[in-house]
Design an enzyme around this catalytic site. Structure first.
Site, short mmCIF file in Angstrom:
data_model
loop_
_atom_site.label_atom_id
_atom_site.label_comp_id
_atom_site.label_asym_id
_atom_site.label_seq_id
_atom_site.Cartn_x
_atom_site.Cartn_y
_atom_site.Cartn_z
CB SER A 34 -0.94 0.01 1.20
OG SER A 34 -0.21 -0.10 2.41
N GLY A 71 -1.88 -4.30 1.06
CA GLY A 71 -1.97 -5.51 1.86
C GLY A 71 -1.03 -6.61 1.41
CG ASN A 100 1.34 -5.55 4.50
OD1 ASN A 100 0.70 -4.87 5.30
ND2 ASN A 100 1.42 -5.24 3.23
CG ASP A 181 -4.04 5.01 7.97
OD1 ASP A 181 -3.13 5.86 8.00
OD2 ASP A 181 -4.25 4.28 6.98
CG HIS A 184 -1.60 3.80 4.43
ND1 HIS A 184 -2.48 3.26 5.33
CD2 HIS A 184 -1.09 2.77 3.71
CE1 HIS A 184 -2.52 1.94 5.16
NE2 HIS A 184 -1.69 1.62 4.18
#
Length: 211
Positions: A34, A71, A100, A181, A184
């Site tokens: 991402s 992801g 991840n 969040d 990002h």
């Protein structure tokens, strides 16, 4: 690293990889998660698109293909890579994977094996590889955090590939440069990401592969 407090959002941006519209010329393939897939950003504002714009504006004939998926793990990237190499026949590949894996606490041995396999496959096809590293927050344990970062350095040394040690170098603690969040980066941070990648990538674009 306050901004990365959970794993990168597992929202897959399925579909054909975004490519620079110009036809012909060598391909620069980006395989990432991402952080490279414009998660939460307006289309065309991510660092990969900024890279394509910079290359075009400089008169370079490189075309950028962004095969990043939000992801994505190293296992997913390893699975997808053969088809991507066959379809796009890149001259240069940027591997931005592992965040991840690390943030989910997956075994580092698996992450390392997957990245190593991807590097080997790319090199066997005559493709130059740029490996991009990531770091996980210290709350995962200092030893684990250091081993994640060290994995990239070890792979770069073993396979003699160029390395960007940390994609978010210089602003990972600047929460104003991250989305709500706190994971990002915002659009404002994308030029800084490109500035971290560009000095390492640029020399690779003048060297032809051995195909």
């Amino acid at each position: 690293m306050a901004a990365l407090v959970a794993w990168l959002a597992p929202v897959a941006s399925w579909g054909s990889p975004a490519a620079d519209k110009g036809k012909g010329g060598p391909v620069l393939l980006v395989v990432g998660d991402s952080l490279s897939a414009e998660y939460g950003l307006s289309r065309g504002t991510g660092w990969v698109q900024l890279l394509a714009d910079r290359l075009r504006d400089s008169g370079s004939d490189y075309r950028v293909v962004n095969a990043s998926i939000s992801g994505e793990t190293t296992s997913g990237g390893r699975t997808r890579l053969p088809a991507l190499l066959k379809e796009h026949r890149p001259r240069v590949i940027v591997l931005e994977l592992g965040a991840n894996d690390g943030l989910r606490g997956l075994p580092l041995s698996v992450m390392r094996d997957n990245l190593a396999a991807m590097i080997r496959e790319a090199q066997a096809a005559g493709v130059q590889v740029l490996l991009v590293g990531i770091r996980v927050p210290p709350n995962y344990g200092r030893d684990y955090s250091e081993r994640v970062a060290g994995t990239y350095a070890e792979l770069a040394s073993e396979f003699k590939v160029r390395l960007v040690p940390f994609l978010l170098e210089g602003f990972a603690e600047s929460l104003e440069l991250f989305q709500a969040d706190r994971i990002h980066p915002t659009a404002e941070a994308q030029p800084r990401i490109l500035d971290n990648v560009w000095p390492v990538l640029r020399p690779m674009l003048t060297v032809r592969s051995k195909r």
